[in-house]
Write an enzyme that holds these catalytic residues in place. Structure first.
Site, PDB file in Angstrom:
ATOM      1  N   ASP A  51       0.829  -1.205   0.000  1.00 13.03           N
ATOM      2  CA  ASP A  51       0.000   0.000   0.000  1.00 13.03           C
ATOM      3  C   ASP A  51       0.863   1.254   0.000  1.00 13.03           C
ATOM      4  O   ASP A  51       0.660   2.158   0.807  1.00 13.03           O
ATOM      5  CB  ASP A  51      -0.935  -0.021   1.209  1.00 13.03           C
ATOM      6  CG  ASP A  51      -2.074   0.976   1.077  1.00 13.03           C
ATOM      7  OD1 ASP A  51      -2.411   1.341  -0.068  1.00 13.03           O
ATOM      8  OD2 ASP A  51      -2.615   1.391   2.109  1.00 13.03           O
ATOM      9  N   LYS A  53       1.739   4.669  -1.163  1.00 14.63           N
ATOM     10  CA  LYS A  53       1.178   5.850  -1.810  1.00 14.63           C
ATOM     11  C   LYS A  53       1.583   7.048  -0.972  1.00 14.63           C
ATOM     12  O   LYS A  53       1.983   6.892   0.185  1.00 14.63           O
ATOM     13  CB  LYS A  53      -0.339   5.736  -1.954  1.00 14.63           C
ATOM     14  CG  LYS A  53      -1.074   5.495  -0.655  1.00 14.63           C
ATOM     15  CD  LYS A  53      -2.550   5.233  -0.910  1.00 14.63           C
ATOM     16  CE  LYS A  53      -3.244   4.898   0.401  1.00 14.63           C
ATOM     17  NZ  LYS A  53      -4.645   4.576   0.191  1.00 14.63           N
ATOM     18  N   ASN A  56       0.574   7.439   2.674  1.00 13.63           N
ATOM     19  CA  ASN A  56       1.126   6.526   3.672  1.00 13.63           C
ATOM     20  C   ASN A  56       2.603   6.761   3.938  1.00 13.63           C
ATOM     21  O   ASN A  56       3.248   5.946   4.581  1.00 13.63           O
ATOM     22  CB  ASN A  56       0.909   5.073   3.242  1.00 13.63           C
ATOM     23  CG  ASN A  56      -0.546   4.688   3.259  1.00 13.63           C
ATOM     24  OD1 ASN A  56      -1.350   5.315   3.925  1.00 13.63           O
ATOM     25  ND2 ASN A  56      -0.884   3.665   2.521  1.00 13.63           N
TER      26      ASN A  56
END
Length: 68
Positions: A51, A53, A56
């Site tokens: 995850d 991105k 984050n």
């Protein structure tokens, strides 16, 4: 996890687009290197992080990247 009082990378990119031409090259290169080292650290320990991105990727008080 400790408290991170800095912004996330998405907010930093959005703010820099509004004020100028974007994130300066040296800053972008530093953030990319920090993310690369963080992912390499996780990879060495057998952790798959799926995850990634800008939302984050947080910045700590010293300006270093923390992947959350």
């Amino acid at each position: 996890m400790e408290v991170l009082d800095g912004p996330d990378l998405f907010a930093l990119i959005k703010e820099s687009r509004c004020q100028s031409r974007g994130v300066p090259f040296n800053m972008a290169r530093f953030f990319a290197a920090c993310v690369l080292f963080g992912l390499a650290h996780m990879h060495e320990r057998g952790i798959a992080f799926r995850d990634l991105k800008p939302e984050n990727v947080m910045l700590d008080s010293c300006g270093y990247v923390r992947i959350v």
